[in-house]
Design a protein around this motif. Structure first.
Motif, PDB file in Angstrom:
ATOM      1  N   ALA A 131       0.818  -1.206   0.000  1.00  0.00           N
ATOM      2  CA  ALA A 131       0.000   0.000   0.000  1.00  0.00           C
ATOM      3  C   ALA A 131       0.855   1.261   0.000  1.00  0.00           C
ATOM      4  N   SER A 132       2.177   1.091  -0.166  1.00  0.00           N
ATOM      5  CA  SER A 132       3.128   2.216  -0.165  1.00  0.00           C
ATOM      6  C   SER A 132       3.060   3.006   1.133  1.00  0.00           C
ATOM      7  N   VAL A 133       3.036   2.289   2.242  1.00  0.00           N
ATOM      8  CA  VAL A 133       2.989   2.918   3.562  1.00  0.00           C
ATOM      9  C   VAL A 133       4.201   2.464   4.371  1.00  0.00           C
ATOM     10  N   ALA A 134       4.886   3.415   5.007  1.00  0.00           N
ATOM     11  CA  ALA A 134       5.957   3.117   5.959  1.00  0.00           C
ATOM     12  C   ALA A 134       5.396   3.336   7.357  1.00  0.00           C
ATOM     13  N   ALA A 189      12.226   8.498   6.187  1.00  0.00           N
ATOM     14  CA  ALA A 189      11.920   7.087   6.415  1.00  0.00           C
ATOM     15  C   ALA A 189      11.543   6.396   5.111  1.00  0.00           C
ATOM     16  N   THR A 190      11.920   5.120   4.989  1.00  0.00           N
ATOM     17  CA  THR A 190      11.554   4.283   3.848  1.00  0.00           C
ATOM     18  C   THR A 190      11.152   2.924   4.392  1.00  0.00           C
ATOM     19  N   VAL A 191      10.829   1.998   3.484  1.00  0.00           N
ATOM     20  CA  VAL A 191      10.522   0.640   3.938  1.00  0.00           C
ATOM     21  C   VAL A 191      11.747  -0.001   4.594  1.00  0.00           C
ATOM     22  N   TYR A 196      14.756  -2.106   9.664  1.00  0.00           N
ATOM     23  CA  TYR A 196      15.692  -1.968  10.786  1.00  0.00           C
ATOM     24  C   TYR A 196      14.944  -2.131  12.109  1.00  0.00           C
ATOM     25  N   ALA A 197      13.794  -1.458  12.227  1.00  0.00           N
ATOM     26  CA  ALA A 197      12.987  -1.596  13.447  1.00  0.00           C
ATOM     27  C   ALA A 197      12.563  -3.050  13.651  1.00  0.00           C
ATOM     28  N   ALA A 259      10.310  -6.671   3.015  1.00  0.00           N
ATOM     29  CA  ALA A 259       9.763  -7.559   4.041  1.00  0.00           C
ATOM     30  C   ALA A 259       9.412  -8.924   3.472  1.00  0.00           C
ATOM     31  N   ARG A 260       9.061  -8.981   2.212  1.00  0.00           N
ATOM     32  CA  ARG A 260       8.756 -10.267   1.584  1.00  0.00           C
ATOM     33  C   ARG A 260       9.976 -11.182   1.615  1.00  0.00           C
TER      34      ARG A 260
END
Length: 474
Positions: A131-134, A189-191, A196-197, A259-260
């Motif tokens: 969804a293009s959300v960070a 911030a990016t994906v 990292y978090a 993340a995938r």
């Protein structure tokens, strides 16, 4: 009970005395119910209507909720409804059974269960990325279990990556324990920031504690930017340990692609491996550990070099200011006196009667073989002319308690020894560079020596006196 109508037609209520979890940055969550009696959670966010920017920021969770509303996401907490009551924004969500923070605190997760939690959190990040959300504030307190499924929650400072700029932004915000090095450095911030978090969260799930423990923002920034993470327990599969190290890479490019890729790695990690493949993975883990430590060492060195460069610039500016003041004093007696910069680092104060040359040696402290506790930053000499009659004194800049200070060092032969190769015996003097290198250890540990040393804070009057000495001995 407090009752309100939702913007999507629902009727809801919540108990202001039944809070769920700890208060967040913008609001509190309470036990609530729908008109059919089904339990829900209601997040109450006060809206400061008199401050548009603050109000718009606090409504960010609604904006992100609308983006996620039509997604077939299984690991992202969705808004059931939105209501407004007075100056409060009310967000209706499914009621969770517990947070990941509570599960970690109570020690409820063994290694297999922990790996599965990390996998589900990564799936949530993958759904957000689609969804293009960070998320920008991923941490165990914002991961909730609903009907046995772990879901990402609290999108209060999330970012729509499709929007290149935003008048009202949370740039730089987040929780210190989970903020990526690039955020501390002021980059957006990016994906990869969420990855990292995820690495910090994964480390905490698998070990029971965070990789970095600090006391303030400055310390957390240094730890995240420069320090390698400690090792995970040996019971954690090597492939998972290697993945966590990659997630905690200082450079976003060193982290997994997305993340995938994290989910795919974890799926492979839980499969049973024959001994040869497990040994290969152990070797890969060791290599990743070395790369992580090397990267952290490089980051620490880069930060140290940057600090050194700033200190040197500050020290040279301070020295130039003292010399300018000294030149003003000399001009009161000798109007023709001038101060010039020579070769970038050297300064010359001259008049018709003589001249004084201040050299800052470009080798300086980094080339001295001295104990690390030596506060020395820069070294120089004062003479009538470079390499002529020898220095009248040495200039040193030292760092004490975070502050820089210049001093003038002068040396005198003790009791006219039969052999004295460091300068004239009949007056105070300074050392040439190679002599200073050899004698620095004796300056740090005062004791009976072939010479004695005086140290005076540098000031315009000291420089004027050295010029007088240069004129007298010319």
């Amino acid at each position: 009970m407090e009752f309100f109508d939702g913007e999507h037609g629902g009727q809801w209520s919540y108990d202001p005395d039944a809070r769920l979890g700890d208060p967040g940055a913008f609001g509190e969550v309470f036990e609530g119910t729908g008109s059919d009696g089904h339990p829900v959670a209601v997040k109450r966010i006060p809206l400061p209507w008199d401050v548009e920017g603050e109000r718009r920021l606090r409504e960010r969770e609604v904006e992100i909720g609308q983006i996620l509303a039509d997604m077939p996401a299984q690991h992202v907490m969705r808004l059931l409804d939105v209501g407004r009551a007075g100056k409060d924004l009310l967000l209706v969500m499914p009621r969770a059974t517990r947070s990941l923070a509570k599960a970690i605190r109570e020690g409820d997760l063994d290694i297999p269960a922990g790996v599965e939690v990390i996998r589900q959190v990564a799936m949530g990040l993958s759904e957000l990325a689609q969804a293009s959300v960070a998320h920008r504030d991923l941490k165990p307190a914002n991961v909730l279990q609903v009907d046995g499924v772990w879901k990402l929650a609290d999108f209060g400072i999330s970012r729509d990556l499709r929007v290149s700029t935003n008048r009202y932004t949370f740039r730089g915000q987040g929780t210190a324990e989970y903020k990526a090095p690039e955020i501390w450095a002021g980059r957006p911030a990016t994906v990869k920031t969420d990855l990292y978090a995820l690495g910090v969260l994964a480390f905490e799930v698998l070990s029971g504690h965070q990789p970095y423990v600090g006391t303030d923002e400055e310390q957390f920034a240094r730890l995240h930017e420069q320090e390698p993470p400690p090792p995970l327990p040996d019971a954690v599969p090597s492939m998972v340990r290697r993945l966590v190290l990659r997630l905690l890479g200082k450079d976003p490019a060193q982290r997994p692609q997305d993340a995938r890729a994290v989910v795919e790695t974890l799926d492979n990690a839980v499969r049973r491996l024959e001994p040869q493949r497990e040994a290969l993975r152990e070797a890969a883990l060791a290599a990743q550990q070395r790369d992580t430590e090397k990267e952290a060492t490089g980051a620490a060195l880069k930060a140290k070099q940057a600090l050194l460069g700033q200190q040197i610039s500050q020290a040279l500016a301070d020295l130039r200011d003292v010399l300018e003041e000294a030149a003003d004093q000399v001009r009161e007696a000798l109007p023709e006196a001038e101060l010039d910069v020579r070769n970038g680092l050297d300064l010359e104060l001259r008049c018709e009667q003589g001249r004084l040359v201040v050299e800052v040696w470009p080798q300086s402290a980094p080339d001295l073989e001295i104990p690390e506790r030596d506060p020395l930053l820069l070294v120089g000499a004062v003479s009538a002319a470079p390499n002529a009659t020898g220095p009248y004194a040495n200039l040193v800049c030292e760092a004490h308690d975070g502050r820089l200070s210049w001093s003038v060092l002068r040396f005198t032969a003790r009791s006219t020894p039969s052999r004295y190769d460091y300068g004239p015996r009949d007056r105070q003097h300074g050392f040439a560079w190679h002599v200073f290198q050899a004698q620095r250890q004796h300056m740090l540990r005062p004791s009976m020596h072939i010479w004695t040393m005086t140290s005076d804070p540098i000031g315009p009057d000291v420089i004027v006196d050295l010029l007088r000495q240069a004129i007298t001995q010319t």
